[in-house]
Write a protein that holds these residues in place. Structure first.
Motif, short mmCIF file in Angstrom:
data_model
loop_
_atom_site.label_atom_id
_atom_site.label_comp_id
_atom_site.label_asym_id
_atom_site.label_seq_id
_atom_site.Cartn_x
_atom_site.Cartn_y
_atom_site.Cartn_z
N THR A 1 1.40 11.23 -2.86
CA THR A 1 2.24 11.06 -1.67
C THR A 1 3.70 10.80 -2.06
O THR A 1 4.63 11.34 -1.44
N LEU A 2 3.91 10.00 -3.09
CA LEU A 2 5.28 9.74 -3.57
C LEU A 2 5.89 11.01 -4.15
O LEU A 2 7.08 11.28 -3.96
N SER B 1 0.95 1.67 -6.03
CA SER B 1 1.32 2.54 -4.93
C SER B 1 2.27 3.65 -5.35
O SER B 1 2.55 4.57 -4.59
N ASN C 1 1.73 9.03 -7.98
CA ASN C 1 0.98 9.12 -6.74
C ASN C 1 1.38 10.39 -5.99
O ASN C 1 2.57 10.69 -5.86
N GLN D 1 0.83 -1.20 0.00
CA GLN D 1 0.00 0.00 0.00
C GLN D 1 0.87 1.26 0.00
O GLN D 1 2.05 1.22 0.35
N LYS D 2 0.25 2.35 -0.38
CA LYS D 2 0.96 3.62 -0.55
C LYS D 2 1.81 3.99 0.66
O LYS D 2 3.00 4.33 0.52
N GLU D 3 1.26 3.90 1.85
CA GLU D 3 1.98 4.32 3.06
C GLU D 3 3.21 3.45 3.30
O GLU D 3 4.30 3.94 3.60
#
Length: 409
Positions: free
Chosen positions: A233-234, A218, A231, A189-191
């Motif tokens: 967040t990335l 992700s 993404n 997952q992303k986190e």
């Protein structure tokens, strides 16, 4: 071509047939090899003194290097001096601005009667294939960090339930030195992915110019040959560390061959030695990092140095210095400002004030583990410390209308 190396699969069959008592004539006819070639490799095999099982246990790269070194006596002193020059040359080529032509000129200074440019390039290509069959991309120091997940998962014991759980195996590798980082994480997952990428950057003690992920969900929201959507967040992580995200191109296996090769090696050097299914995530990672240290300090095939030595001497100083603070993942939420001049952060069920001019406006909330930022049309209109206690109002007096300030006073 004279002295051309035969395909390793055929050499394995030569040794297998010879060990089983087949004649050289039969082997030559069956494998479509000349009798002299068959005699040559049988002779080298006998000189080595290894068993057929020992031969089968070696990779194609190790086997090719073994036979090449055994036949080194037939290499002329001129060619041998050229091969002795190549390990240094390979390291120099990882520096920005250094070219093969530049290294050829240095070689001629040391060996005035040496090979000319075309033969120099030809032998370097042959040498590169012998010591590293996948040496087809010239990586510059500090340029790229490749990241991916292994296809095979690991397992741990959940401390709360006692159940066996599958976990992911994350791998990051620097292009020039092949210095490698690996860890187990709970998911892709992303986190978890962003945290693993940051752990790799911190392990390398510096930031590369670019991070190259595979087209993971992700990492990349939408794949494209020309402009993939990263993404958010990335992208925030990249901004925090002043680097760039360059997703591997679809249907271009060379873009990710380095990290995939690293995964295959780690299957043998880490997976095979882990005590899986008997410990938690922290204990598993501790085992992984011990084995990883041995992997990084092991000499590279056909070279007198390890990944760790190459990293310290050539690549570490090319990485950008790390920021003091670690990256905090930002989450986003949308809300409408209430009549009382506050917005609700639904995740915590608490409220934060905004300037009264934005009552009934739709706003975006970006929050981390420590802060809450409120935006209206790309402009930040309020910032608060995050309060985890539910049903609490966090208010800055200046945000209130004058009449509300009077009442509050």
């Amino acid at each position: 071509m004279a002295n051309k190396i035969t395909d390793m699969s055929k050499i394995r069959k030569v040794i297998k047939f010879y060990s089983n008592g087949k004649s050289k004539l039969f082997i030559s006819s069956y494998l479509s090899l000349s009798r002299n070639t068959v005699k040559k490799y049988i002779s080298l095999y006998e000189i080595l003194g290894l068993s057929p099982d020992a031969i089968n246990a070696k990779t194609d790269a190790e086997l090719e290097l073994l036979f090449s070194n055994t036949a080194a006596e037939s290499i002329s002193p001129k060619l041998q001096s050229l091969y002795d020059f190549f390990p240094k040359m390979e390291r120099e080529l990882k520096k920005v601005g250094i070219t093969i032509h530049h290294m050829w000129e240095q070689y001629l200074v040391l060996h005035p009667d040496g090979f000319q440019s075309s033969q120099f390039r030809h032998h370097y290509k042959i040498w590169g294939k012998r010591v590293n069959p996948v040496m087809h991309m010239n990586h510059k120091s500090g340029d790229k960090m490749y990241v991916d997940y292994a296809g095979k998962t690991l397992s741990i014991i959940d401390k709360e339930s006692g159940e066996l759980k599958e976990v992911q195996f994350f791998v990051a590798i620097l292009g020039a030195s092949q210095y490698t980082y690996a860890e187990a994480s709970m998911s892709q997952q992303k986190e978890d992915f962003v945290r693993s990428v940051e752990n790799a950057i911190r392990f390398f003690e510096g930031t590369p110019a670019a991070i190259v992920p595979d087209n993971l969900k992700s990492a990349v929201i939408k794949s494209s040959r020309f402009e993939p959507t990263i993404n958010e967040t990335l992208a925030d992580l990249a901004e925090h560390y002043e680097t760039t995200i360059l997703p591997a191109r679809a249907y271009k296996p060379r873009d990710k061959s380095l990290v995939e090769g690293a995964v295959k090696i780690l299957y043998r050097r880490i997976y095979a030695n882990l005590q899986q299914g008997s410990c938690g995530l922290d204990e598993l990672n501790s085992e992984i990092w011990d084995l990883l240290d041995s992997h990084n300090k092991r000499k590279l095939t056909g070279r007198p140095y390890s990944r760790y030595e190459l990293f310290l001497e050539d690549e570490k100083q090319q990485l950008r210095p790390l920021p003091e603070r670690r990256f905090e993942i930002r989450y986003q939420s949308f809300a409408t400002v209430m009549q009382n001049g506050h917005v609700q952060l639904s995740r915590d069920k608490n409220y934060y004030s905004v300037p009264y001019q934005y009552i009934k406006k739709k706003i975006k909330i970006l929050y981390t583990s420590s802060t809450v930022e409120i935006y209206y049309k790309y402009n930040r209109i309020a910032m608060h410390r995050r309060n985890y206690k539910p049903y609490v109002y966090t208010t800055i007096t200046e945000h209130l209308a004058s009449t509300h300030q009077f009442v509050a006073g």
